[in-house]
Scaffold this active site. Structure first.
Site, PDB file in Angstrom:
ATOM      1  N   GLU A  96       0.848  -1.203   0.000  1.00  0.00           N
ATOM      2  CA  GLU A  96       0.000   0.000   0.000  1.00  0.00           C
ATOM      3  C   GLU A  96       0.878   1.245   0.000  1.00  0.00           C
ATOM      4  O   GLU A  96       1.124   1.846  -1.012  1.00  0.00           O
ATOM      5  CB  GLU A  96      -0.973  -0.012   1.187  1.00  0.00           C
ATOM      6  CG  GLU A  96      -2.189  -0.892   0.919  1.00  0.00           C
ATOM      7  CD  GLU A  96      -3.265  -0.752   1.981  1.00  0.00           C
ATOM      8  OE1 GLU A  96      -3.654   0.384   2.293  1.00  0.00           O
ATOM      9  OE2 GLU A  96      -3.708  -1.790   2.508  1.00  0.00           O
TER      10      GLU A  96
ATOM     11  N   ASP B 160      -7.231   7.992   7.535  1.00  0.00           N
ATOM     12  CA  ASP B 160      -6.188   7.876   8.545  1.00  0.00           C
ATOM     13  C   ASP B 160      -5.555   9.235   8.819  1.00  0.00           C
ATOM     14  O   ASP B 160      -5.307   9.613   9.972  1.00  0.00           O
ATOM     15  CB  ASP B 160      -5.111   6.890   8.078  1.00  0.00           C
ATOM     16  CG  ASP B 160      -5.679   5.535   7.704  1.00  0.00           C
ATOM     17  OD1 ASP B 160      -6.446   5.475   6.724  1.00  0.00           O
ATOM     18  OD2 ASP B 160      -5.350   4.546   8.361  1.00  0.00           O
TER      19      ASP B 160
ATOM     20  N   TRP C 140     -13.410  10.026   5.549  1.00  0.00           N
ATOM     21  CA  TRP C 140     -12.215   9.982   4.705  1.00  0.00           C
ATOM     22  C   TRP C 140     -12.108  11.301   3.911  1.00  0.00           C
ATOM     23  O   TRP C 140     -11.143  12.037   4.055  1.00  0.00           O
ATOM     24  CB  TRP C 140     -12.279   8.780   3.775  1.00  0.00           C
ATOM     25  CG  TRP C 140     -11.713   7.529   4.375  1.00  0.00           C
ATOM     26  CD1 TRP C 140     -10.582   6.868   3.982  1.00  0.00           C
ATOM     27  CD2 TRP C 140     -12.229   6.776   5.485  1.00  0.00           C
ATOM     28  NE1 TRP C 140     -10.364   5.769   4.782  1.00  0.00           N
ATOM     29  CE2 TRP C 140     -11.355   5.692   5.712  1.00  0.00           C
ATOM     30  CE3 TRP C 140     -13.328   6.930   6.320  1.00  0.00           C
ATOM     31  CZ2 TRP C 140     -11.562   4.765   6.733  1.00  0.00           C
ATOM     32  CZ3 TRP C 140     -13.541   6.002   7.334  1.00  0.00           C
ATOM     33  CH2 TRP C 140     -12.668   4.941   7.537  1.00  0.00           C
TER      34      TRP C 140
ATOM     35  N   GLU D 163      -3.161  -1.849  13.141  1.00  0.00           N
ATOM     36  CA  GLU D 163      -4.340  -1.557  12.323  1.00  0.00           C
ATOM     37  C   GLU D 163      -5.613  -2.043  12.998  1.00  0.00           C
ATOM     38  O   GLU D 163      -6.617  -1.338  13.037  1.00  0.00           O
ATOM     39  CB  GLU D 163      -4.180  -2.215  10.951  1.00  0.00           C
ATOM     40  CG  GLU D 163      -5.301  -1.929   9.992  1.00  0.00           C
ATOM     41  CD  GLU D 163      -4.989  -2.434   8.591  1.00  0.00           C
ATOM     42  OE1 GLU D 163      -5.685  -2.003   7.647  1.00  0.00           O
ATOM     43  OE2 GLU D 163      -4.059  -3.243   8.432  1.00  0.00           O
TER      44      GLU D 163
ATOM     45  N   HIS E 191       0.252   1.350  11.909  1.00  0.00           N
ATOM     46  CA  HIS E 191      -0.933   1.915  11.269  1.00  0.00           C
ATOM     47  C   HIS E 191      -1.494   2.937  12.248  1.00  0.00           C
ATOM     48  O   HIS E 191      -2.215   2.598  13.164  1.00  0.00           O
ATOM     49  CB  HIS E 191      -1.931   0.778  11.037  1.00  0.00           C
ATOM     50  CG  HIS E 191      -2.861   1.008   9.907  1.00  0.00           C
ATOM     51  ND1 HIS E 191      -2.663   0.451   8.675  1.00  0.00           N
ATOM     52  CD2 HIS E 191      -3.994   1.708   9.803  1.00  0.00           C
ATOM     53  CE1 HIS E 191      -3.646   0.798   7.867  1.00  0.00           C
ATOM     54  NE2 HIS E 191      -4.474   1.577   8.534  1.00  0.00           N
TER      55      HIS E 191
END
Length: 957
Positions: A445, A452, A505, A720, A741
């Site tokens: 990724e 995030d 987001w 995460e 994460h």
């Protein structure tokens, strides 16, 4: 008095950056003065200030947080500046000299884009020799290489940064960098060589099969080297068809799989270059902060695993690479593979998915210091193969790389596990702030996920001066929105990820610039991002109106409360909170932020419009999701949390919603079940509404799900999932297990705001005025924090004595004020700097059980006996599990003999299982069920009450 931290656009002596509106800032320290009365800026073309081009004069309206230079800048010019400050006690100081240097601005390029006449998969080195005929006064190289590049002049690396020209929306803009190469050049023959690598521009990257050539299919270079001789004449060495290409020793590589380097390879053939067709319209002086080696760490151990592997343990999950020294014989192949965790004592990297994450080096028999050029890894463990002889940790150095951000915040408490948690959040930022706010940096990724970035942005700004970092990320976001009608992709740059427009987001477009403004007090970030902020909310408004949703956001794809633990479908990652509610809440929040930004920027009509939209959304949410008596129809921790945090609750119903959150947590056994949406705000909402004790419980829980669960299992970064690793050390079989994460590291913001109590305020951003409202809890005996804010150094610390008395120490910087709110206090008994409140000259008042003080710049020590008992006393009504964990109880043999008379027999067989099953139940509450002798319980109460309070509370007298 001293003036420090001189910054231009919040950077120290920036070279070749896009400055747009040039803004200066500084901090005043080492003075007894309270406030600035006047200041004066001077800007000069020389360090001696004999050629002053701007003098503000002595003025009383200069703000240390941001002063805009009203001067048109010239290209390729260094400007020197200093500031003079006068204070209210007569102190006066002149700063040292700072500087900034412009890039090319609108000056045309001499150079051509050149492309090597090689197979597009061959890593090239482009270069030429050139002759200089005099002594060099100054020289600058202006360079853009695609995908990534490193420049050498006469065999020496130019600059200390890596991964230039960095990662951005290349289809919209291309950054070029400026290097001072003055000391690298000779009078005579010189050699420039520029190595190129794939990066995300043309290497394997993104989703949908991790395609290559997302932005371009071939390597390209543009370069102007401007040399000025001491006589003032100049010569420009530019990229053109006279340059040649050779094949690099970097044989292959990308950001996911790593790199292969063959030191034995010699490119005896040179190849021509041709002119590329990239044009110059997209070129822009850099916005990206340099990516540099910020720390170096040594491996702590060489592990020989049960599988026969040789593995280095760095002792810390980190991002970067290993630099190693080798004397390996010619032809030796050394392979390094990178992973985050061991499984059954063996090396493991399946959680990296398709990423190979390896470095392969073929030695040429010469002593060499080796490191990768165009890739980086997220890892704690490195499996080493092919190493000749015995492996020694002294031959390896872990190079920790991230954007050149200044760390400004620290927190420390009496609890080592809490301290480790804070460090884990900080390391998460170090590892994921590598030009992009990446969501994970080890697997396939390494992308700038907006969700995030949004949830962590408050914590990020407390930990580090993140202004420049988010300025670049926000600029990229706005560019990605231009062709999408304001719609925000899920990752920025968007690469080939097709999702976007999700609440939480995409709301990064409004929340991040607002947090940056709140922390640094410079409205330039709002000016830059306003079209992006407005464009995103306009997109929601259009979607709402087209769907006829009456100011509710009920359309489109949303991630929901990602990875929450309260979903009805165990296979879903979206949590149990109604997605329409989450989306509508963010609709309200983002439109409200746009209204605030418009008001600050003087756009009154827009402020009124978006304020009205925000109010209409709030009313629609009330109609849809609240009963007429004020019950929230969604019974999840996240729903209660965002209803309170985002001001969705009618005033008349607030107490009921707060109580609903408390009840929900008790039903959930005081453990969090929130995901990416609820977690950043849950603890803050609890503390802001009188339930800091519950927030501390969530912090200090060490079983799943909790923050300290990971700490107890050895985590050195944030995971995460809440259980990316299971209690037996096995990695979670559900997949999607990044062990670095940073999103849940947002708990650190609550630690700054509620444990230390340091809160910036909207009415005086940049920490010009703060709310100091620490909330002590006996489970931490003491806590202290420091923040080198935009206005200066704040310190906040508290401790609880063996007698249960509270002590505080606050440092408030020059030019700042604080409203202080101290809990469980009687202001008439308070001692401030050794004086009673009436003698101290400090303004204060009583508000219920809290004391309110108004403090100016200075150091304050405050002590008082709290109005409630902070020391814990035990009785038969204390939760049994708490009694059985306390050393003072366990050490008292006569007390334990008495307890055994009433303890249920089930305790003898499996005490841990029994204590877990009863939760917070006490002996007294269990007495009826287990037919306990109440007389023995009464004796227990006497014995428990007699235990020394300092031992019960584990506090030294």
């Amino acid at each position: 008095m001293k003036i420090i931290r001189l910054k231009t656009n919040r950077m120290t002596n920036p070279l070749g950056f896009t400055l747009d509106k040039t803004r200066f800032s500084y901090v005043v320290t080492e003075t007894e003065a309270k406030n600035q009365t006047a200041a004066r800026y001077e800007v000069s073309l020389d360090e001696a200030f004999s050629n002053v081009i701007y003098d503000s004069g002595k003025r009383d309206d200069i703000d240390s947080l941001a002063f805009e230079l009203p001067t048109e800048l010239q290209p390729r010019t260094r400007y020197y500046w200093h500031v003079e400050v006068w204070a209210d006690n007569g102190d006066h100081a002149v700063s040292e000299t700072a500087w900034f240097e412009t890039a090319k601005l609108d000056e045309p390029w001499n150079g051509l884009w050149i492309v090597p006449d090689l197979d597009k998969d061959v890593h090239p080195v482009l270069g030429r020799t050139f002759e200089l005929t005099g002594e060099v006064a100054s020289a600058r190289a202006y360079v853009c290489g695609l995908g990534l590049y490193e420049m050498q002049v006469n065999g020496v690396k130019a600059g200390d940064e890596y991964f230039a020209p960095h990662f951005n929306a290349y289809q919209k803009w291309l950054q070029y960098q400026t290097y001072d190469v003055t000391e690298m050049l000779f009078n005579g023959e010189n050699q420039v060589s520029i190595s190129l690598g794939n990066g995300l521009y043309k290497g394997r990257f993104g989703f949908d099969g991790h395609a290559a050539e997302l932005y371009g299919s071939e390597f390209a270079l543009l370069c102007d080297i401007v040399v000025t001789y001491i006589d003032g004449s100049t010569v420009v060495i530019s990229s053109d068809r006279s340059w040649t290409a050779t094949k690099s020793k970097v044989m292959s590589g990308n950001l996911y799989d790593g790199e292969v380097y063959d030191a034995t390879f010699e490119s005896s053939e040179s190849f021509a270059v041709r002119e590329g067709n990239l044009g110059y319209e997209r070129l822009k002086a850099r916005l990206s902060l340099p990516v540099v080696v910020k720390q170096e760490i040594t491996p702590i151990e060489v592990i020989h695993t049960p599988a026969g592997e040789t593995v280095l343990d760095m002792g810390q999950n980190m991002v970067g690479w290993l630099r190693f020294r080798t004397y390996a014989p010619n032809g030796t192949v050394i392979r390094l593979q990178h992973g985050e965790v061991l499984q059954d004592g063996n090396f493991y990297r399946e959680n990296l998915r398709t990423a190979k994450a390896e470095y392969i080096y073929k030695a040429d028999g010469q002593e060499a210091v080796v490191r990768p050029y165009f890739t980086f890894y997220g890892f704690r463990y490195v499996k080493v193969e092919g190493w000749p002889g015995e492996l020694s940790i002294e031959d390896f150095t872990g190079c920790v790389i991230y954007s050149d951000l200044e760390e400004i915040g620290t927190i420390e408490t009496s609890d080592p596990n809490v301290n480790r948690l804070f460090q884990n959040a900080l390391w998460g930022q170090r590892g994921n702030f590598l030009d992009l706010p990446t969501d994970c940096n080890q697997r396939d990724e390494k992308m700038g996920w907006t969700g995030d970035a949004q949830v962590f942005s408050g914590t990020a700004c407390f930990n580090m001066d993140s202004y420049g970092f988010y300025r670049k990320y926000g600029y990229d976001m706005g560019k990605e929105q231009e062709d999408r009608g304001g719609w925000v992709p899920s990752v920025v740059p968007a690469v080939n990820v097709k999702t976007g427009g999700s609440s939480a987001w995409a709301d990064a477009a409004t929340i991040i610039p607002w947090n940056v403004y709140l922390h640094y007090g410079d409205k330039a970030i709002l000016e830059q991002q306003f079209d992006s902020m407005k464009g995103w909310v306009d997109y929601i408004i259009r979607s709402d109106e087209q769907a006829g949703s009456r100011r509710l956001w009920t359309t489109g794809f949303h991630f929901g409360d990602w990875l929450a633990l309260d979903g009805s479908d165990p296979g879903s990652s979206m949590g149990g909170t109604d997605i329409d509610f989450i989306a509508s809440a963010y609709y309200r929040h983002s439109s409200q932020l746009v209204a605030k930004a418009a008001r600050i920027l003087g756009k009154s009509e827009l402020a009124e419009y978006y304020g009205r939209i925000s109010d209409e959304v709030k009313a629609a949410i009330e109609d849809e999701f609240f009963s007429k008596n004020g019950r929230l129809t969604i019974n999840t921790q996240t729903a209660f949390t965002i209803a309170l945090h985002m001001d969705l609750v009618p005033d008349a119903f607030r107490a009921r919603i707060v109580e609903g959150l408390r009840n929900r947590l008790h039903l959930d056994r005081k453990h969090l079940k929130t995901g990416f949406v609820g977690t950043p705000y849950l603890s803050r909402v609890l503390s802001e509404n009188g339930f800091s004790d519950l927030a501390y419980t969530l912090l200090l829980n060490d079983d799943y799900p909790s923050w300290l669960y990971a700490v107890k299992l050895g985590a050195t970064t944030i995971w995460e999932r809440w259980n990316s690793i299971l209690p037996d050390g096995k990695i979670n079989p559900m997949g999607m297990n990044s062990l670095n994460h940073y999103a849940y590291g947002s708990i650190a913001e609550w630690m700054y705001r509620s444990i230390a109590g340091i809160n910036p305020t909207e009415d005086a951003p940049g920490f010009r005025r703060v709310l100091l409202s620490p909330q002590p809890d006996l489970r931490l005996k003491w806590a202290k924090a420091q923040i080198q804010s935009a206005v200066g150094l704040y310190e906040s610390e508290w401790s609880i004595s063996g007698e249960g008395h509270l002590s505080y120490r606050f440092v408030i910087p020059f030019g700042a004020t604080a409203s202080v709110k101290l809990p469980d206090s009687d202001i008439t008994t308070m001692i401030i700097n050794g004086q009673e409140i009436g003698e101290s000259g400090i303004e204060g008042m009583q508000e219920g059980d809290k004391s309110l003080l108004e403090l100016t710049s200075g150091v304050y020590e405050i002590k008082y006996v709290p109005t409630k008992e902070y020391m814990k006393r035990f009785s038969s009504k204390t939760p049994l599990a708490e009694l059985m964990r306390n050393e003072a109880v366990l050490r008292n043999e006569s007390l334990m003999d008495l307890m055994k008379k009433v303890l249920p027999r089930r305790m003898e067989h499996n005490p841990d299982e029994f204590l877990t099953a009863i939760g917070d139940a006490s002996l007294r509450s269990l007495s009826g069920h287990f037919q306990m002798d109440t007389g023995v319980l009464d004796q227990l109460d006497e014995r428990l009450n007699a235990l020394p309070l300092n031992e019960v509370n584990n506090i030294e007298k």
